[in-house]
Motif scaffolding. Structure first.
Motif, PDB file in Angstrom:
ATOM      1  N   UNK A 102       0.837  -1.201   0.000  1.00 38.59           N
ATOM      2  CA  UNK A 102       0.000   0.000   0.000  1.00 38.59           C
ATOM      3  C   UNK A 102       0.870   1.249   0.000  1.00 38.59           C
ATOM      4  N   UNK A 103       1.923   1.239   0.807  1.00 37.03           N
ATOM      5  CA  UNK A 103       2.825   2.394   0.854  1.00 37.03           C
ATOM      6  C   UNK A 103       3.492   2.646  -0.492  1.00 37.03           C
ATOM      7  N   UNK A 104       3.685   1.588  -1.271  1.00 35.28           N
ATOM      8  CA  UNK A 104       4.371   1.701  -2.560  1.00 35.28           C
ATOM      9  C   UNK A 104       3.427   2.123  -3.677  1.00 35.28           C
TER      10      UNK A 104
ATOM     11  N   UNK B 226       6.413  -0.640  -7.971  1.00 35.88           N
ATOM     12  CA  UNK B 226       6.789  -1.865  -7.252  1.00 35.88           C
ATOM     13  C   UNK B 226       8.212  -2.281  -7.602  1.00 35.88           C
ATOM     14  N   UNK B 227       8.539  -2.268  -8.890  1.00 32.72           N
ATOM     15  CA  UNK B 227       9.906  -2.604  -9.300  1.00 32.72           C
ATOM     16  C   UNK B 227      10.911  -1.605  -8.732  1.00 32.72           C
ATOM     17  N   UNK B 228      10.566  -0.332  -8.751  1.00 33.40           N
ATOM     18  CA  UNK B 228      11.477   0.680  -8.229  1.00 33.40           C
ATOM     19  C   UNK B 228      11.722   0.469  -6.738  1.00 33.40           C
ATOM     20  N   UNK B 229      10.691   0.117  -5.994  1.00 28.60           N
ATOM     21  CA  UNK B 229      10.851  -0.123  -4.564  1.00 28.60           C
ATOM     22  C   UNK B 229      11.704  -1.363  -4.312  1.00 28.60           C
ATOM     23  N   UNK B 230      11.465  -2.412  -5.099  1.00 29.02           N
ATOM     24  CA  UNK B 230      12.266  -3.630  -4.980  1.00 29.02           C
ATOM     25  C   UNK B 230      13.749  -3.335  -5.269  1.00 29.02           C
TER      26      UNK B 230
END
Length: 236
Positions: free
Chosen positions: A163-165, A226-230
């Protein structure tokens, strides 16, 4: 210039015949393009469970990809196997070795579709073996249109890392006949309109998120986020 994190992606595999008279591996290009386009360095991981730890020694993050096969129900304690279940035992053995090793190291992990289902099992969860037989009035979770188009919306649950992402809602493609039934030691972070679990995460770990859809198609802005956060977690 910041060094690109080295991201291992699990491969699919087929026996001899069809494309080659010898056994062969396969991976859609958009899996690696998604990683490389956002600053990672993608490498493919063959199915050799004995070498899992040596691969992990060199990696900064792990993506467990999807595929047209299923996790063996015996791995989550079931003795009966639905007639639709198809196994790739060598692939599952190798992916499980990589996933369990990454979890022990608190290495960032992203599970995609079947990779999310294996993540749930590795964290003590269970699966619905066939959605149409397990969930009354379920949506069509195997869309007939292009995976570059959304199949349905997904509600992201407040209080989760996902959710934060990505925020409260996403449009997602859908290509699965199984789903997480119980998340085990993980928590649910996303639901389809019919209640089918669409994502899980382990909040005790640095980055351990699984999603039922295929974010490598970048259908929704949340997929890129999502990819950027990962990849950001792989840099830390």
């Amino acid at each position: 210039m910041k060094k690109r994190p080295l991201i291992g992606l699990t491969l699919d595999a087929e026996p001899a015949g069809g494309w080659s008279k010898y056994p062969w591996y396969a991976l859609r290009q958009n899996y690696t393009e998604a990683v490389n386009s956002l600053g990672g360095l993608a490498v493919a991981l063959p199915h050799d469970a004995a070498l899992a730890e040596e691969y992990l020694d060199r990696l900064d993050g792990l993506i467990v990809t999807g595929g047209a096969f299923d996790v063996d129900p015996a791995l989550y304690g079931e003795t009966e196997r639905h007639q639709t279940v198809e196994l790739k035992a060598d692939r599952t053995t190798a992916e499980l070795a990589l996933l369990q090793g990454a979890l022990r190291r608190n290495m960032p992990v992203l599970g995609i579709c079947g990779g999310q289902q294996l993540m749930a099992v590795a964290l003590g969860g269970t699966l619905h073996q066939h959605i149409p037989d397990a969930i009354p009035d379920a949506l069509e979770h195997e869309q007939k249109t292009s995976h570059y188009e959304p199949g349905h919306e997904v509600k992201i649950l407040a209080g989760t890392k996902l959710y934060d992402i990505v925020g409260p809602v996403m449009k997602a493609n859908t290509s699965h006949h199984q789903a997480v039934r119980a998340p085990g030691r993980s928590v649910v972070n996303a639901l389809a309109p019919d209640g089918v679990i669409e994502g899980i995460e382990d909040p005790t770990r640095k980055f351990c998120i699984g999603v039922q859809w295929h974010p490598e198609y970048f259908v929704d802005a949340g997929d890129k986020a999502l990819y950027e956060a990962f990849l950001g977690a792989c840099h830390d």
